[in-house]
Scaffold this motif. Sequence first.
Motif, PDB file in Angstrom:
ATOM      1  N   THR A 134       0.842  -1.188   0.000  1.00  0.00           N
ATOM      2  CA  THR A 134       0.000   0.000   0.000  1.00  0.00           C
ATOM      3  C   THR A 134       0.884   1.247   0.000  1.00  0.00           C
ATOM      4  O   THR A 134       1.748   1.375   0.868  1.00  0.00           O
ATOM      5  N   PRO A 135       0.708   2.170  -0.944  1.00  0.00           N
ATOM      6  CA  PRO A 135       1.618   3.323  -1.031  1.00  0.00           C
ATOM      7  C   PRO A 135       1.405   4.389   0.034  1.00  0.00           C
ATOM      8  O   PRO A 135       2.339   5.123   0.350  1.00  0.00           O
ATOM      9  N   PHE A 136       0.181   4.490   0.592  1.00  0.00           N
ATOM     10  CA  PHE A 136      -0.122   5.549   1.567  1.00  0.00           C
ATOM     11  C   PHE A 136       0.465   6.882   1.081  1.00  0.00           C
ATOM     12  O   PHE A 136       1.428   7.391   1.644  1.00  0.00           O
ATOM     13  N   PRO A 137      -0.101   7.471   0.027  1.00  0.00           N
ATOM     14  CA  PRO A 137       0.531   8.629  -0.617  1.00  0.00           C
ATOM     15  C   PRO A 137       0.598   9.895   0.225  1.00  0.00           C
ATOM     16  O   PRO A 137       1.475  10.733  -0.006  1.00  0.00           O
ATOM     17  N   ARG A 138      -0.291  10.052   1.208  1.00  0.00           N
ATOM     18  CA  ARG A 138      -0.276  11.291   1.982  1.00  0.00           C
ATOM     19  C   ARG A 138       0.866  11.317   2.998  1.00  0.00           C
ATOM     20  O   ARG A 138       1.204  10.304   3.595  1.00  0.00           O
ATOM     21  N   LYS A 139       1.387  12.503   3.207  1.00  0.00           N
ATOM     22  CA  LYS A 139       2.497  12.685   4.147  1.00  0.00           C
ATOM     23  C   LYS A 139       2.127  12.208   5.543  1.00  0.00           C
ATOM     24  O   LYS A 139       2.933  11.556   6.221  1.00  0.00           O
TER      25      LYS A 139
END
Length: 277
Positions: A134-139
């Motif tokens: 899962t990339p979890f794009p948010r900072k």
Amino acid sequence: MHGMHARLPKNFVLEERLERYSRVIEPEPARWRGRWAQGCLPWIGAREGGPSRFREVRLDLGCGKGAFAVEAARREPDVLFVAMDSEPICVAYAAQRVTESGLPNVVVVPGTGMRVREYFSPGELGRIHLNFPTPFPRKRDAHLRMACMERLMDFRDVLAEGAQVCLRTDSQPLFDFMLTQVPMAGYELVWQSRDARAERPDDPSSEYEERLGAQGARVLALSAVPGPAPEHPVQTAELSLAAYLPHDLESLEGLAYAPHGMQATVANLRNRALRRG
């Protein structure tokens, strides 16, 4: 495995599935710490002349439905594959696939990569596979990523000398972010590719990868081994994956496949570029 959730068939009852395939599920992985290679050897290994332990133990972290682990295990019967996922539905599907394969060298584990040091002893793993994490794009969610410096530092404690961490992803931003993390954690790149399936067409695949390929996604991949450990590792990279998207209009227009979890960001950037044009 990142968040393309499996569609549940009609009358799917999770608890019943987990019970039906419980023989290949290890619900308490910590109890095998330090003895996976011997303790999980199937009974056939105890026959006269059989091996006393598996040659190697490898972790498929985020195993999804288990296709990758099963195919890899089929090719290397003397290696134990620990197929781990934190999603109970994925655990159920992976256990079903392992059971139906009849392979004795795959065990399915419900668990998270945050606890690898609890599950495995120093030097116990010959390889860690991160297949489409899962990339979890948010900072603000970056601390949840399996592909990051902090997890690479954890992996150091359980990898054997010369053992590799292997990442496969459809997310160009996560891949480019990971390229910043590898040297920060004191790892050395062994291989990298922006079209891994073309370069290594015979590598084991998964249902997830095949589905993404049909949508036009390319597989980005890298392998890295721990080098000298940094004394004081510090995270200095930009944590928002939006920062790793291409910003020029030509590249953006050529990005036919939007990385998972970043479809809205890509759409916004495209629309902004069109308005400016």
